[in-house]
Write a protein that holds these residues in place. Structure first.
Motif, short mmCIF file in Angstrom:
data_model
loop_
_atom_site.label_atom_id
_atom_site.label_comp_id
_atom_site.label_asym_id
_atom_site.label_seq_id
_atom_site.Cartn_x
_atom_site.Cartn_y
_atom_site.Cartn_z
N THR A 1 0.84 -1.19 0.00
CA THR A 1 0.00 0.00 0.00
C THR A 1 0.87 1.25 0.00
OG1 THR A 1 -1.69 -1.21 1.22
CG2 THR A 1 -1.85 1.20 1.26
N LEU B 1 2.56 1.88 -3.43
CA LEU B 1 1.67 2.34 -4.50
C LEU B 1 1.06 3.71 -4.20
CD1 LEU B 1 -0.33 -0.90 -5.45
CD2 LEU B 1 1.55 0.17 -6.70
N SER B 2 1.34 4.25 -3.01
CA SER B 2 0.70 5.51 -2.62
C SER B 2 1.17 6.66 -3.50
CB SER B 2 1.01 5.84 -1.17
OG SER B 2 0.43 4.87 -0.34
N SER B 3 0.27 7.59 -3.66
CA SER B 3 0.59 8.75 -4.49
C SER B 3 1.79 9.47 -3.90
CB SER B 3 -0.66 9.63 -4.58
OG SER B 3 -0.38 10.93 -4.23
N TYR C 1 4.87 6.20 -5.72
CA TYR C 1 4.76 5.25 -6.83
C TYR C 1 6.00 5.28 -7.73
CZ TYR C 1 2.84 2.98 -10.99
OH TYR C 1 2.63 2.16 -12.06
N TYR D 1 7.52 1.68 -7.05
CA TYR D 1 6.96 0.71 -7.99
C TYR D 1 7.54 0.88 -9.39
CZ TYR D 1 3.67 -2.45 -10.17
OH TYR D 1 3.13 -3.50 -10.86
#
Lengths: 500, 478
Positions: free
Chosen positions: A377, A380-382, A385, A389
């Motif tokens: 989580t 992938l958070s703004s 990312y 990722y």
């Protein structure tokens, strides 16, 4: 687990002149069935007896219903796997059977559909024995994060069987079944195969339909077989592989007959030895066993060459961004709304939905699942990312390119499957990083989507070690062929644990 | 200070493919709850999505009709949020690489033709519906996985009326493509609006609010008018607009705060690993382009050029595909297109509105043949225009021919001179005073006398003929 109905199975028991059925390979069982010496119910009864007597010692099967097995044995279709017992990892959906991923959050869940592989194997006549233990949602390398408690390694009950498909690997090792299914996201078939002294195979990403496999990390997950030897592996592969319109990531690549390819020549093949996979931290005995295995292959006419896979050191870091990111998304659906565990909400009115979500997930997921959901989580958070990722995806493609370049010089790559033999249960449970590092040699194959085979290659202090062979995409036949030739010259794969 | 309004619209259109976006379930509307579901659209563990090809084809048709540039790759992403109507707790959508981008729709404002740019068109799956009862909240998953297109405009819309006109035009285009019902009441078209104000002349955009929950085009216009007023009041009083999502309340006719910026979701978009990105084949795009029908703009042009309709008529008739088709069908069998357009825009449209008839049903309830017959009977003098208007409602949904209705109701126009002269004689006798008035120069009295004749013939007298006969008669009496 329910007490099995032993009485029913006794009438099928026969004494065999040479060896008990449970010591037979799948290939041998098939021969006996073809010759009319054995029937599916007789086989079922023998395995039910064995499992019933010994399951408690190892905690291998988590769903096992003897009456249901007998029913299946009577109905088994007359395909190439007719009557051959098969254990299934608990993250593969079987219609009407408990399928829990060894997680409390899926307690009571019985999917109303089959995985595509289960459909195919049932059509081939395989006899489903039950579901095997695993790390919760396949998060782990020791089979200890299961809500059913750890599985013991049949070679030494104080040791972990490896993971996450520890139950399936141990099932084959303990002679609970000749064939088993696992799933491999970062080594979850090969590492336990190595720890349990069995043959484990992760095919190319897309070779086998993932439909019905409860996803951990969709871009890495691949279903694969466990067996005692390569020939049984090929037998099972023949029935599992091929295109499935229900899985968009499944390849429309023709499937060769893996069995008939086994005896083809291996002379002149070039096997690459990547120096990055033989670091100083590698257990010296494991190193010696793998080197000895390579010498066996060399004697059979293969050429060993040095290769480089320079981005290997980033594999674990990349994996622990990508895999948890996908996992955090895939596991979002376990919310207590439709199936599985639903915790009672006791929040203030108006907050009860959120409270139900929170309580369900708090009670339903174990520590490692929570850790990975939080990791993913976060990644992938703004705002994060790109740094995590996206960066990981870029390094992932560098790792793939390493392999492409290496395969320009060799036909396959050989490495140790794991840097060590089986570690003690509990030894790494509270040290996630040490646990994650046990997959250091297996993760790259998932990141690059390549096929990889683990073969027993000897023993260190009475525990099995594994040789890993990595191939080009869809080079399953070649890997199995090399593995089969190796097993023609060695007997490591025929050893069985003293307790089995 | 005067302010400039800046509006951008996000429109969701549900496409009427035979099956859902990523599974084989049907897409019928209004079925019993949870009867149109399967493990895939219910997001059960282990299931996987497979793209419906028709979804892509329909999406491409819309994108091309909106003058957009299709993407080279089709790639999906996951958009995460927890809500019980979303079984996977993520929605399969498109994030950084939408299906298509950079298109436009032209609308007509009182001043000018205005181009509203379209930023992007992307594909996604719909969520289910929550049904709140006193005892519990229930979930109906039938709508889960229905194929949606999201069409996002640039902030080029300058008023609530322009937003309305944009929606009308967008709906017309999509209806021409026959890929969606575009029915806001049924939810097959949904619209959210972003609106901000800035002092005239200022370059920098003001803080925007997002307005949701409008259930009709009129609702969108009302909500935006309200919201523009609300923002103007705040700015005029020296206040600042807070970035918010607001809900339109139809009954109270105002917007209400739903959530503020701090509560905004982090959707954690990432590429959907279960759907492999693929190149959209140029042939696929070419095929979609080739099957595009004539669109409203082109239709309007043709109605003007081929049928000689005035711009206004052509605009009204081309605004609806079915109305336009009906026009063309009728105009094929009748020589004066303008007469057809008058009837369509007049009596026929008001009948349809009154009876809530969709223009799509027109050919069924009023075959073009019947309208042609009706118009021809007027030209032939069989009936008057006035009588024709009374016959029209009888024709709707009836299997009788125009002639049969005329015969049954004895509506045939009286053109027999002797018969009419007889009526005229009676009327003149009964209204001697009025005749005198007329003779003394009161022109209006003539119309009164015509009216009396019509009354006696129950409207059937041929109007041209009685005018002539009446004048002759009065003149001969002097």
């Amino acid at each position: 687990m329910r007490r099995p109905a032993i009485t029913d199975s006794f009438k099928y028991l026969k004494l065999f002149k040479h060896m008990p059925i449970t010591d037979c390979s799948a290939y041998e069982i098939r021969q006996k069935i073809t010759a009319g010496e054995l029937s599916a119910p007789e086989i079922a009864a023998a395995y039910i007896r064995k499992i019933t007597a010994a399951n408690q010692r190892f905690n291998i099967f988590v769903h096992f219903e003897p009456e249901e097995i007998m029913n299946r044995a009577r109905r088994a279709s007359h395909g190439p796997l007719h009557g051959i017992p098969l254990a299934v990892k608990d993250n593969l959906c079987v219609r009407g059977e408990p399928t829990t991923c060894a997680s409390r959050i899926l307690s009571g869940f019985r999917p109303p559909y089959n995985s595509t592989v289960i459909d195919r194997l049932e059509q081939a006549g395989a006899l489903l024995l039950g579901k095997t233990n695993m790390d919760e949602f396949a998060f782990g390398s020791s089979c200890e994060t299961s809500c059913y408690g750890p599985t013991a390694n049949p070679w030494d009950r104080r040791c972990a069987p490896g993971g996450s498909s520890g139950g399936s690997a141990a099932a084959v090792a303990a002679r609970f079944c000749p064939l088993a299914l696992g799933s491999d996201t970062g080594g979850s078939i090969r590492q336990p195969a190595s720890f349990c002294g069995v043959t484990g195979f992760k095919p190319t990403y897309g070779r086998i339909s993932r439909y019905g496999l409860i996803a951990f990390a969709s871009s890495l997950d691949q279903i694969g077989p466990f067996a005692r030897d390569v020939r049984d592996t090929a037998l099972l592969m023949n029935a599992m592989c091929g295109y499935d319109p229900a899985d968009s990531t499944c390849a429309q690549q023709p499937v060769p007959d893996y069995l008939s390819g086994l005896d083809k020549d291996i002379r002149g093949l070039r096997i690459g030895i990547p120096r990055e996979y033989f670091p100083p931290q590698l257990d010296p005995e494991v190193n010696a066993l793998v080197r000895a295995a390579l010498a066996v292959l060399e004697q059979q006419g293969v050429e060993l060459i040095d290769i480089r896979l320079p981005h290997t050191e980033y594999a674990v870091a990349v994996y622990y961004i990508i895999a948890p990111s996908e996992a955090s998304s895939n596991l979002a659906r376990f919310d207590g709304v439709q199936y599985g565990l639903r915790a009672a909400a006791h929040g203030v009115s108006g907050q009860s939905l959120l409270d139900m979500y929170e309580q369900t997930r708090a009670q339903g997921f174990g520590c490692e699942a929570k850790r990975r959901i939080i990791l993913g989580t976060y990644a992938l958070s703004s705002g994060y990312y790109d740094a995590y990722y996206l960066k990981a995806l870029k390094v992932r493609s560098l790792i793939s390119r390493d392999f492409e370049q290496a395969f320009a010089h060799c036909d396959c790559i050989a490495t140790p499957t794991s840097p060590t033999t089986a570690f003690r249960l509990g030894e790494r449970l509270n040290d996630p990083l040490a646990m994650y590092l046990s997959d250091v040699f297996t993760i790259s194959a998932n990141l690059a989507g390549l096929p990889a085979l683990s073969l027993p290659c000897g023993f260190s202090r009475a525990l099995p070690a594994g040789l890993q062979l990595l191939g080009k995409p869809f080079a399953e036949e070649l890997l199995l062929r090399i593995g089969h030739h190796y097993q023609q010259q060695t007997s490591w794969h025929t050893q069985s644990p003293p307790e089995a | 200070m005067s302010y400039e309004t800046i509006i951008g619209l996000e429109v969701h259109v549900q496409l009427k493919t035979a099956s859902k976006a990523f599974c084989g379930c049907g897409t019928e509307f209004g079925l019993a709850p949870n009867t149109q579901v399967c493990p895939v659209c219910l997001g059960f563990p282990g299931t996987l999505p497979v793209l419906n090809r028709q979804f892509l084809n329909y999406g491409l048709r819309v994108a091309l009709a909106l003058n957009c540039q299709p993407a080279a790759f089709l790639k999906f992403d996951r958009k995460h949020y927890f809500y019980p109507d979303l079984p996977k707790n993520y929605q399969i959508s498109q994030y950084d690489q939408p299906l298509a981008a950079n298109g436009w729709i032209d609308i007509d404002t009182p001043q000018e033709r205005k181009r509203i740019r379209i930023k992007r068109v992307h594909m996604e799956e719909d969520a289910g519906k929550l049904i709140h009862t006193a005892a519990a909240t229930l979930v109906d998953y039938n709508r889960c996985g229905m194929p949606l297109l999201e069409i996002v405009s640039e902030p080029d819309i300058a008023s609530a009326q322009q937003a309305y006109d944009y929606l009308v035009k967008l709906k017309a285009i999509i209806a021409y493509l026959d890929v969606s019902d575009c029915d806001m009441e049924k939810g097959s078209l949904r619209c959210d609006a972003n609106i901000s104000l800035r002092p005239c002349g200022q370059q920098r955009l003001g803080v925007k609010t997002e307005v949701k929950n409008m259930n009709s085009f009129k609702g969108v216009r009302d909500a935006l008018n309200y919201e523009a007023g609300r923002q103007e009041d705040i700015l005029g009083a020296g206040g600042a607009i807070e970035q918010q999502t607001r809900l339109w309340n139809e009954t109270q006719q105002k917007t209400i705060l739903m959530r503020s910026k701090e509560e905004a979701h982090d959707y954690r978009y990432f590429p959907e690993p279960d759907l492999v990105p693929f190149t959209i084949a140029p042939q696929t795009i070419a095929a979609a382009q080739a099957t595009l029908p004539e669109l409203p703009e082109a239709k309007k042009e043709r109605l003007m050029n081929q049928f000689g309709l005035p711009a206004y008529d052509a605009d009204v008739i081309s605004s609806d595909k079915h109305l336009a088709l009906f026009f063309e069908e009728t105009a094929k069998g009748y020589p004066v297109p303008k007469t057809v357009s008058n009837w369509l825009m007049g009596d026929i449209m008001s009948y349809c509105n009154e009876h809530r008839l969709d223009f799509a049903q027109l050919p069924e309830v009023l075959p073009a043949r019947n309208l042609i017959d009706l118009l021809q009977r007027i030209d032939q003098g069989t009936i008057s225009g006035k009588i024709a208007k009374t016959i029209l409602p009888e024709l709707f949904g009836s299997d009788k021919t125009v002639d049969r209705i005329i015969a049954e109701k004895n509506l045939c126009q009286i053109s027999d001179t002797a018969e009419l002269n007889e009526v005229i004689r009676t009327v003149l006798r009964e209204n001697a005073g009025v005749v005198t008035e007329f003779k003394s120069g009161k022109e209006k009295s003539f119309m009164f006398l015509v009216g009396q004749i019509m009354k006696k013939t129950r409207g059937k007298a041929n109007p041209q003929l009685i005018t002539t006969l009446l004048r002759e008669r009065i003149n001969s009496e002097t």
